[in-house]
Design an enzyme around this catalytic site. Sequence first.
Site, mmCIF file in Angstrom:
data_model
loop_
_atom_site.group_PDB
_atom_site.id
_atom_site.type_symbol
_atom_site.label_atom_id
_atom_site.label_comp_id
_atom_site.label_asym_id
_atom_site.label_seq_id
_atom_site.Cartn_x
_atom_site.Cartn_y
_atom_site.Cartn_z
ATOM 1 N N HIS A 211 33.792 7.704 34.984
ATOM 2 C CA HIS A 211 35.125 7.864 34.412
ATOM 3 C C HIS A 211 35.226 9.142 33.593
ATOM 4 O O HIS A 211 34.215 9.760 33.268
ATOM 5 C CB HIS A 211 35.553 6.647 33.593
ATOM 6 C CG HIS A 211 34.758 6.379 32.355
ATOM 7 N ND1 HIS A 211 33.488 5.858 32.364
ATOM 8 C CD2 HIS A 211 35.076 6.548 31.047
ATOM 9 C CE1 HIS A 211 33.055 5.702 31.124
ATOM 10 N NE2 HIS A 211 33.998 6.130 30.295
ATOM 11 N N HIS B 59 37.455 10.804 30.229
ATOM 12 C CA HIS B 59 38.403 10.677 29.117
ATOM 13 C C HIS B 59 38.852 12.085 28.767
ATOM 14 O O HIS B 59 38.040 13.020 28.747
ATOM 15 C CB HIS B 59 37.738 10.090 27.871
ATOM 16 C CG HIS B 59 37.299 8.681 27.993
ATOM 17 N ND1 HIS B 59 38.178 7.642 28.190
ATOM 18 C CD2 HIS B 59 36.063 8.120 27.915
ATOM 19 C CE1 HIS B 59 37.503 6.503 28.233
ATOM 20 N NE2 HIS B 59 36.218 6.771 28.074
ATOM 21 N N TYR C 48 28.546 17.369 29.826
ATOM 22 C CA TYR C 48 29.920 17.451 30.334
ATOM 23 C C TYR C 48 30.917 16.961 29.286
ATOM 24 O O TYR C 48 31.609 15.958 29.471
ATOM 25 C CB TYR C 48 30.055 16.661 31.633
ATOM 26 C CG TYR C 48 28.976 16.990 32.624
ATOM 27 C CD1 TYR C 48 28.800 18.302 33.066
ATOM 28 C CD2 TYR C 48 28.112 16.017 33.098
ATOM 29 C CE1 TYR C 48 27.799 18.628 33.965
ATOM 30 C CE2 TYR C 48 27.113 16.332 34.009
ATOM 31 C CZ TYR C 48 26.961 17.631 34.425
ATOM 32 O OH TYR C 48 25.966 17.940 35.318
#
Length: 172
Positions: free
Chosen positions: A59, A61, A143
């Site tokens: 996922h 954000h 990341y």
Amino acid sequence: MKYRRNRVQGGTFFFTVVTANRAPVFSSPAVVDCLRTSFSSVMERFPFEIDAMVVLPDHVHSIWTLPEGDHDFSRRWRLIKTGFTKGAKDIPGLPLGVDGSLWQKRFWEHTILDGQDFERHVDYIHFNPVKHGYVARASDWPYSSFHRYVREGVLQRDWAVDEDLLVGVGRE
């Protein structure tokens, strides 16, 4: 049921975007680079600011601020997801969803209400790799916009350290 999104012109928004079946799509630098390319391409055509972001295996954000007079984050996400999927089609071993997609169909968004809400969501983003147990320190996750915040002097490199995860790990 029709889903309604908050359309705030020039607003700041927190997003969670998840891969299909929570598959670990973003598990290699090549795949993350493909996602960066998709973001860059969309940002050239439909500008926005990325205030904070983290890419985890299953996922993403992020917090975006849209230009004044613009509220269309949905188009941007659609183009980013589509561009990534097309760009990643030649990367071997990507786990596809049941329908052949790399993404869940929808994404979650929250309109940032004020400065405190913004800071809380930035902290959430930067702490997420620690929360999920991927790293013991936010600074260890590659990341993340955390590194930009450290370069700019907003956060210290030792912010968000899980001491329990550091047990047995070589300390710097």
